[in-house]
Design an enzyme around this catalytic site. Sequence first.
Site, mmCIF file in Angstrom:
data_model
loop_
_atom_site.group_PDB
_atom_site.id
_atom_site.type_symbol
_atom_site.label_atom_id
_atom_site.label_comp_id
_atom_site.label_asym_id
_atom_site.label_seq_id
_atom_site.Cartn_x
_atom_site.Cartn_y
_atom_site.Cartn_z
ATOM 1 N N SER A 119 -36.700 -30.457 -11.941
ATOM 2 C CA SER A 119 -35.236 -30.425 -11.917
ATOM 3 C C SER A 119 -34.713 -29.241 -11.124
ATOM 4 C CB SER A 119 -34.684 -30.273 -13.337
ATOM 5 O OG SER A 119 -35.069 -31.318 -14.154
ATOM 6 N N HIS A 140 -37.151 -36.709 -7.400
ATOM 7 C CA HIS A 140 -36.381 -36.375 -8.598
ATOM 8 C C HIS A 140 -35.630 -37.587 -9.136
ATOM 9 C CE1 HIS A 140 -33.038 -33.853 -10.638
ATOM 10 N NE2 HIS A 140 -34.077 -33.959 -11.433
ATOM 11 N N GLU A 152 -33.626 -38.365 -5.808
ATOM 12 C CA GLU A 152 -33.523 -37.404 -4.711
ATOM 13 C C GLU A 152 -34.927 -37.232 -4.132
ATOM 14 O OE1 GLU A 152 -29.868 -34.576 -6.262
ATOM 15 O OE2 GLU A 152 -31.818 -34.263 -7.154
ATOM 16 N N ASN A 190 -28.235 -31.432 -9.694
ATOM 17 C CA ASN A 190 -28.273 -30.351 -10.691
ATOM 18 C C ASN A 190 -27.525 -29.097 -10.240
ATOM 19 O OD1 ASN A 190 -29.516 -31.795 -12.644
ATOM 20 N ND2 ASN A 190 -31.591 -31.131 -12.125
#
Length: 292
Positions: A119, A140, A152, A190
Amino acid sequence: MEIRKVGVAGCGLMGSGIAEVSAKAGFDVVVREVDDAALAAGRKRVEKSLDRAVSKGKLDGAGRDEALARMTFTTSLDLFADRDLIIEAIVESLDAKKELFGYLDEVCPAQTIFASNTSSLTVTDMAAATARPDRFIGLHFFNPVPVMKLVEVVRTIVTSRETFDAVYAFSSKVGKTPIAAKDNSGFVVNLLLVPYILDAIRQVERGVATIEDIDKAMTLGCGYPMGPFVLGDFVGVDTLYRVAEIMYEEYREERYAAPPLLKRLVTMGRYGRKTGAGFYDWTPDGPVPLKL
Ligand code: CAA
Ligand code: NAD
């Protein structure tokens, strides 16, 4: 290169979902956990999710059984030796991930692509610990993996074009919409989402409103599917804390600093829904917010 055989390291919240979508898409999947108890819990998570898909009419019974038959659950890392792609979804710790990839680097042939579902760590830090940084990439996924459409795909400055193309194509084959992101801590989502959740915690610490009212505000006021505290419990309070620490270490900006309340929850083992309590107590009658 074409990816056919996939390895998934870690069968927690994310690994179980990644293994499930890969198997449903027809890939042969080896799933590895640290011990028999974690492996059994991970397998149960996959089965429950497949059963849910059957009960919702998204999958038939045969599809469920075929997906499970494509998965091998193991505690051995050696079964990763014939994989084309290994996706790591273990605890958010650079040391733990480097140790795992260091071992896999010895076990796997040169052509195996390594991907991390991290993350917040930078992919470069993990890639540099192997002899194959050109075949190392970030992949991701989002929680819950069977539902969230985005992945991602994160290229470092040395990830090869072939690796990127193969993993980008794999993402589409497992039913996701890939976007390309640079290897900066937090990638795209994130970088925006984590400070938002941390800010919500700071508002509670300042006494602006209660946990449940902030959640109500963001769901009813902005149409978000979950408020920041339910989302924090859903992501995992321990994971959120580690992510905040890593992003703060990287950027040294206050917006990424873990608020004390987050740390207190981790100290008390309140890791969110996966342990039954976090910002809420997840009771059979519904979530009961922490009174502060
Ligand atoms: N596994 C499989 N399917 C699931 C699921 C799960 N864990 N949870 C929900 N679903 C499915 C349901 O079966 C349902 O499917 P249908 O619409 O086909 O019937 C659908 O998702 C909606 O579920 P529900 O009606 O039960 O519940 P909901 O409407 O409250 O939706 C949710 C649940 C999809 C999780 C929704 O609340 C949501 O989108 N929440 C936000 C999730 C989010 O922001 N995720 C990103 C987290 S951050 C991250 O992942 C990155 C990181 O590095 C930390
Ligand atoms: P989790 O705590 O649910 O699961 C992690 C699992 O990894 C545990 O079951 C643990 O036993 C296992 N594990 C630890 N070391 C291992 C090893 N060497 N080999 C195999 N298994 C090992 O955590 P999670 O939420 O699934 O997060 C996993 C990764 O995915 C983290 O890097 C996290 O940052 C990232 N991520 C999490 C989310 C989220 O919303 N929770 C979303 C996207 C990415």
